[in-house]
Motif scaffolding. Structure first.
Motif, PDB file in Angstrom:
ATOM      1  N   THR A   1       0.495  -1.478  -0.162  1.00  0.00           N
ATOM      2  CA  THR A   1       0.259   0.142  -0.228  1.00  0.00           C
ATOM      3  C   THR A   1       1.083   1.154  -0.114  1.00  0.00           C
ATOM      4  OG1 THR A   1      -1.716  -0.949   0.945  1.00  0.00           O
ATOM      5  CG2 THR A   1      -1.956   1.215   1.601  1.00  0.00           C
ATOM      6  N   ALA A   2       1.757   1.182   0.817  1.00  0.00           N
ATOM      7  CA  ALA A   2       2.733   2.497   1.156  1.00  0.00           C
ATOM      8  C   ALA A   2       3.235   3.099  -0.744  1.00  0.00           C
ATOM      9  CB  ALA A   2       3.789   2.706   1.985  1.00  0.00           C
ATOM     10  N   SER A   3       3.803   1.604  -1.237  1.00  0.00           N
ATOM     11  CA  SER A   3       4.497   2.293  -2.682  1.00  0.00           C
ATOM     12  C   SER A   3       3.473   3.132  -3.456  1.00  0.00           C
ATOM     13  CB  SER A   3       5.010   0.926  -3.065  1.00  0.00           C
ATOM     14  OG  SER A   3       4.542  -0.123  -3.885  1.00  0.00           O
ATOM     15  N   ILE A   4       1.827   2.646  -3.828  1.00  0.00           N
ATOM     16  CA  ILE A   4       0.871   2.843  -4.535  1.00  0.00           C
ATOM     17  C   ILE A   4       0.131   4.113  -3.571  1.00  0.00           C
ATOM     18  CG2 ILE A   4      -1.541   2.194  -4.810  1.00  0.00           C
ATOM     19  CD1 ILE A   4      -1.415  -0.168  -4.135  1.00  0.00           C
ATOM     20  N   LEU A   5       0.036   4.731  -2.724  1.00  0.00           N
ATOM     21  CA  LEU A   5      -0.085   5.907  -2.028  1.00  0.00           C
ATOM     22  C   LEU A   5       1.518   6.842  -2.325  1.00  0.00           C
ATOM     23  CD1 LEU A   5      -1.690   4.918   1.817  1.00  0.00           C
ATOM     24  CD2 LEU A   5      -2.336   5.264  -0.585  1.00  0.00           C
ATOM     25  N   ALA A   6       1.806   6.725  -2.123  1.00  0.00           N
ATOM     26  CA  ALA A   6       3.559   7.344  -3.073  1.00  0.00           C
ATOM     27  C   ALA A   6       2.966   8.215  -4.067  1.00  0.00           C
ATOM     28  CB  ALA A   6       5.082   6.595  -2.640  1.00  0.00           C
ATOM     29  N   ALA A   7       3.230   6.876  -5.064  1.00  0.00           N
ATOM     30  CA  ALA A   7       2.673   6.944  -6.729  1.00  0.00           C
ATOM     31  C   ALA A   7       1.216   7.653  -6.540  1.00  0.00           C
ATOM     32  CB  ALA A   7       2.558   5.860  -7.234  1.00  0.00           C
ATOM     33  N   ASN A   8       0.093   7.977  -5.749  1.00  0.00           N
ATOM     34  CA  ASN A   8      -1.276   8.403  -6.743  1.00  0.00           C
ATOM     35  C   ASN A   8      -0.556   9.765  -5.579  1.00  0.00           C
ATOM     36  OD1 ASN A   8      -3.593   9.235  -4.142  1.00  0.00           O
ATOM     37  ND2 ASN A   8      -3.485   8.467  -5.931  1.00  0.00           N
ATOM     38  N   ALA A   9       0.065  10.370  -4.431  1.00  0.00           N
ATOM     39  CA  ALA A   9       0.266  11.432  -3.975  1.00  0.00           C
ATOM     40  C   ALA A   9       1.013  12.583  -5.041  1.00  0.00           C
ATOM     41  CB  ALA A   9       1.102  11.860  -2.546  1.00  0.00           C
ATOM     42  N   LEU A  10       1.842  11.600  -6.393  1.00  0.00           N
ATOM     43  CA  LEU A  10       2.515  12.100  -6.982  1.00  0.00           C
ATOM     44  C   LEU A  10       1.295  12.504  -8.277  1.00  0.00           C
ATOM     45  CD1 LEU A  10       5.445  10.471  -7.638  1.00  0.00           C
ATOM     46  CD2 LEU A  10       5.646  12.812  -6.541  1.00  0.00           C
ATOM     47  N   ASP A  11       0.558  12.067  -8.158  1.00  0.00           N
ATOM     48  CA  ASP A  11      -0.455  11.882  -9.192  1.00  0.00           C
ATOM     49  C   ASP A  11      -1.280  13.536  -8.633  1.00  0.00           C
ATOM     50  OD1 ASP A  11       0.198  10.474 -11.706  1.00  0.00           O
ATOM     51  OD2 ASP A  11      -0.896   8.773 -10.230  1.00  0.00           O
ATOM     52  N   VAL A  12      -2.011  13.513  -7.216  1.00  0.00           N
ATOM     53  CA  VAL A  12      -2.532  14.477  -6.908  1.00  0.00           C
ATOM     54  C   VAL A  12      -1.587  15.348  -6.542  1.00  0.00           C
ATOM     55  CG1 VAL A  12      -3.623  15.276  -4.372  1.00  0.00           C
ATOM     56  CG2 VAL A  12      -4.088  12.549  -5.423  1.00  0.00           C
ATOM     57  N   GLU A  13      -0.601  15.563  -6.287  1.00  0.00           N
ATOM     58  CA  GLU A  13       0.234  16.935  -7.121  1.00  0.00           C
ATOM     59  C   GLU A  13       0.015  16.915  -7.620  1.00  0.00           C
ATOM     60  OE1 GLU A  13       4.872  18.349  -5.497  1.00  0.00           O
ATOM     61  OE2 GLU A  13       3.681  16.648  -5.418  1.00  0.00           O
ATOM     62  N   THR A  14       0.115  16.842  -9.273  1.00  0.00           N
ATOM     63  CA  THR A  14      -0.090  17.394 -10.345  1.00  0.00           C
ATOM     64  C   THR A  14      -1.453  18.262 -10.630  1.00  0.00           C
ATOM     65  OG1 THR A  14       1.685  15.656 -10.586  1.00  0.00           O
ATOM     66  CG2 THR A  14       0.779  17.011 -12.353  1.00  0.00           C
ATOM     67  N   ALA A  15      -1.800  17.169 -10.016  1.00  0.00           N
ATOM     68  CA  ALA A  15      -3.611  17.473 -10.504  1.00  0.00           C
ATOM     69  C   ALA A  15      -3.787  18.889  -9.804  1.00  0.00           C
ATOM     70  CB  ALA A  15      -4.430  16.515 -10.366  1.00  0.00           C
ATOM     71  N   THR A  16      -3.460  18.465  -8.478  1.00  0.00           N
ATOM     72  CA  THR A  16      -4.196  19.967  -7.744  1.00  0.00           C
ATOM     73  C   THR A  16      -2.857  21.362  -7.914  1.00  0.00           C
ATOM     74  OG1 THR A  16      -4.135  18.213  -5.799  1.00  0.00           O
ATOM     75  CG2 THR A  16      -3.678  20.620  -5.895  1.00  0.00           C
ATOM     76  N   ALA A  17      -1.717  21.350  -8.736  1.00  0.00           N
ATOM     77  CA  ALA A  17      -1.335  22.125  -9.314  1.00  0.00           C
ATOM     78  C   ALA A  17      -1.599  22.784 -10.428  1.00  0.00           C
ATOM     79  CB  ALA A  17      -0.067  21.241  -9.560  1.00  0.00           C
ATOM     80  N   ALA A  18      -2.444  21.360 -11.277  1.00  0.00           N
ATOM     81  CA  ALA A  18      -2.849  21.901 -12.430  1.00  0.00           C
ATOM     82  C   ALA A  18      -4.801  22.364 -12.691  1.00  0.00           C
ATOM     83  CB  ALA A  18      -2.645  20.430 -13.288  1.00  0.00           C
ATOM     84  N   GLY A  19      -5.061  22.606 -11.042  1.00  0.00           N
ATOM     85  CA  GLY A  19      -6.381  23.413 -11.354  1.00  0.00           C
ATOM     86  C   GLY A  19      -7.247  22.142 -11.373  1.00  0.00           C
ATOM     87  N   THR A  20      -6.818  20.931 -10.797  1.00  0.00           N
ATOM     88  CA  THR A  20      -8.631  20.006 -11.930  1.00  0.00           C
ATOM     89  C   THR A  20      -9.595  20.332 -10.721  1.00  0.00           C
ATOM     90  OG1 THR A  20      -6.303  18.793 -12.375  1.00  0.00           O
ATOM     91  CG2 THR A  20      -8.843  17.524 -11.374  1.00  0.00           C
ATOM     92  N   GLY A  21     -10.564  19.964 -10.856  1.00  0.00           N
ATOM     93  CA  GLY A  21     -11.931  20.131  -9.398  1.00  0.00           C
ATOM     94  C   GLY A  21     -11.808  19.630  -8.522  1.00  0.00           C
ATOM     95  N   GLU A  22     -12.732  19.884  -7.659  1.00  0.00           N
ATOM     96  CA  GLU A  22     -12.041  18.856  -6.287  1.00  0.00           C
ATOM     97  C   GLU A  22     -12.832  17.419  -6.829  1.00  0.00           C
ATOM     98  OE1 GLU A  22     -11.346  16.620  -3.266  1.00  0.00           O
ATOM     99  OE2 GLU A  22     -10.232  18.481  -3.438  1.00  0.00           O
ATOM    100  N   ASN A  23     -13.673  17.123  -7.579  1.00  0.00           N
ATOM    101  CA  ASN A  23     -14.757  16.453  -7.829  1.00  0.00           C
ATOM    102  C   ASN A  23     -14.171  15.413  -7.959  1.00  0.00           C
ATOM    103  OD1 ASN A  23     -14.805  18.157 -10.071  1.00  0.00           O
ATOM    104  ND2 ASN A  23     -16.859  16.886 -10.540  1.00  0.00           N
ATOM    105  N   VAL A  24     -13.360  15.738  -9.212  1.00  0.00           N
ATOM    106  CA  VAL A  24     -12.022  15.068 -10.411  1.00  0.00           C
ATOM    107  C   VAL A  24     -11.081  14.756  -9.306  1.00  0.00           C
ATOM    108  CG1 VAL A  24     -10.629  14.712 -11.748  1.00  0.00           C
ATOM    109  CG2 VAL A  24     -12.353  16.187 -12.126  1.00  0.00           C
ATOM    110  N   ILE A  25     -10.299  15.428  -8.232  1.00  0.00           N
ATOM    111  CA  ILE A  25      -9.102  14.722  -7.283  1.00  0.00           C
ATOM    112  C   ILE A  25     -10.327  14.161  -6.567  1.00  0.00           C
ATOM    113  CG2 ILE A  25      -8.153  15.717  -5.236  1.00  0.00           C
ATOM    114  CD1 ILE A  25      -7.015  18.285  -7.269  1.00  0.00           C
TER     115      ILE A  25
END
Length: 415
Positions: free
Chosen positions: A42-66
């Protein structure tokens, strides 16, 4: 990119031939290994996911999509449990759909067999990666997973873990493969790999689904958007109706089975409309209503036909008072995406009229639209909700991921 996609499809066809002959016990062992590995890592999945969420947030992605993109330990555990649930289900491969002995003595059986190679094209939700892999494997098919670039790191981590687990059990890892999302053309090459891929399933927004349906040369099962309705009938228990509306709208807004439109019979409108508007607003929901709803509260936004046709996927709902159940049915048939509708009523006649009158994949009677879900209906993890009418409709579980072969046995019969 075309060569890469076709090469993956060819490897998938080889792996699928092995999987088609694999016994249930061995498929289930692979599924349990996948589930255990996902939890253990799980830890490796969450680490990868955190990078995806960080990128999406920086791009201004809507909260419902995030929200659909974001994973935590509970969500990983949930889709791992979904895989175990699939393992516990009967194997659809080999099931006899129908059979008979013909007058001439021939024995005919229609038998479920694997589809072969299934391509999944989907957006944003890493849990789909695990769900699709599990269902396809149990149904005897190899799967090519083309997720969105926004979830690329999460999907890669999940797929790598599942491939490793499958290989340890002795099955070919290529029954599960990732198609790169780095190049948009990979989707086109996947959906046009006719002869290499047997079925494509799109899962995501209206734009994605329409593009796949229009451009694919491979057969497609269309999973539709969810403009779902709740109709509160003249004979409704209003306490029950309020609970159902609130659950259907607010329990989770970013999913296709969330309610997007509310219809209320005029006979109960005076009692129910102010009450439901207040409850929705207290939960942060913006109500887009007709004049009757606007009269109930100054903060209700005047609704247009665009509102009634919208899948909000947010804390918004369209609302209208109707003169009759027939008007409610007509409204649903005009604006619904054909996903799920719900009626709240104590009248058996009204329930029967509504279920016969609307034309959707699922109809709920005195229950939330949120129950249109493969796991909730006992299918295990689902691969999507089909809103089309051919082959599969509604939640697609194991049986919907198979096709059939006619096995006809004779004793030297000639025609």
């Amino acid at each position: 990119m075309k060569d890469q996609v076709h090469s993956a499809a060819r490897r998938a066809r080889i792996a699928a031939a092995t999987l088609a002959a694999t016994k249930r016990v061995d498929k289930d062992a692979a599924l349990h290994a996948m589930a255990d590995a996902l939890v253990d890592r799980t830890a490796s999945i969450l680490a990868a996911n955190a990078l995806d969420v960080e990128t999406a947030t920086a791009a201004g992605t809507g909260e419902n999509v995030i929200d659909r993109l974001r994973l935590d330990a509970d969500r990983v555990a949930a889709f791992a449990q979904g895989i175990r649930d699939v393992a516990a289900l009967p194997d659809p491969v080999g099931e006899i759909v129908r059979g008979s002995t013909l007058p001439n003595g021939l024995r005919m059986q229609q038998v479920r067999v694997p589809m072969g190679v299934i391509g999944m094209i989907y957006e944003g939700r890493p849990n789909v990666t695990a769900d699709a892999a599990a269902i396809c494997l149990k149904a005897g098919s190899a799967v090519l997973l083309r997720g969105s670039s926004s979830a690329a790191r999460s999907n890669a981590a999940i797929i790598d873990i599942m491939r490793d687990a499958v290989a340890v059990t002795g099955l070919p890892a290529d029954v599960i493969q990732q198609i790169s999302a780095d190049d948009r053309s990979s989707s086109t090459h996947l959906m046009q790999a006719r002869g290499l891929v047997d079925l494509v399933i799109p899962r995501g927004g209206a734009g994605l689904i329409q593009a796949v349906v229009e451009q694919s040369t491979v057969p497609v099962i269309e999973t539709g958007i969810g403009n779902c309705h709740v109709y509160v009938d003249a004979d409704a228990d209003l306490d029950m109706a309020l609970a159902i509306v609130m659950n259907a709208k607010t329990q989770r807004t970013s999913v296709c089975n969330a309610a997007e439109s509310l219809l209320v019979h005029k006979a109960v409108a005076d009692a129910f409309v102010p009450r439901v508007v207040r409850a929705l607003q207290d939960a942060g929901v913006t109500v887009h209503g007709d004049p009757a709803f606007c009269d109930a509260d100054a903060d209700v936004v005047a609704a247009t036909d665009d509102d009634y046709a919208t899948e909000y996927l947010s804390l918004d709902i369209s609302a209208r008072v109707v003169e009759s159940i027939d008007e409610a049915i007509a409204h649903v048939r005009t604006f619904s995406s054909g996903h799920t509708e719900a009626i709240v009523t104590s009248s058996l006649a009204a329930a029967q009229r509504f279920t016969a009158g609307v034309d959707s994949a699922a109809v709920m009677v005195n229950a939330s639209t949120r129950f249109t879900d493969g796991a909730e209906l006992g299918f295990g993890a689902e691969i999507g909700i089909s809103t089309q009418k051919l082959h599969a409709r509604g939640p697609m579980g194991l049986a919907e991921m198979t096709t059939t072969t006619y096995v006809v046995t004779g004793d030297g019969h000639v025609r």
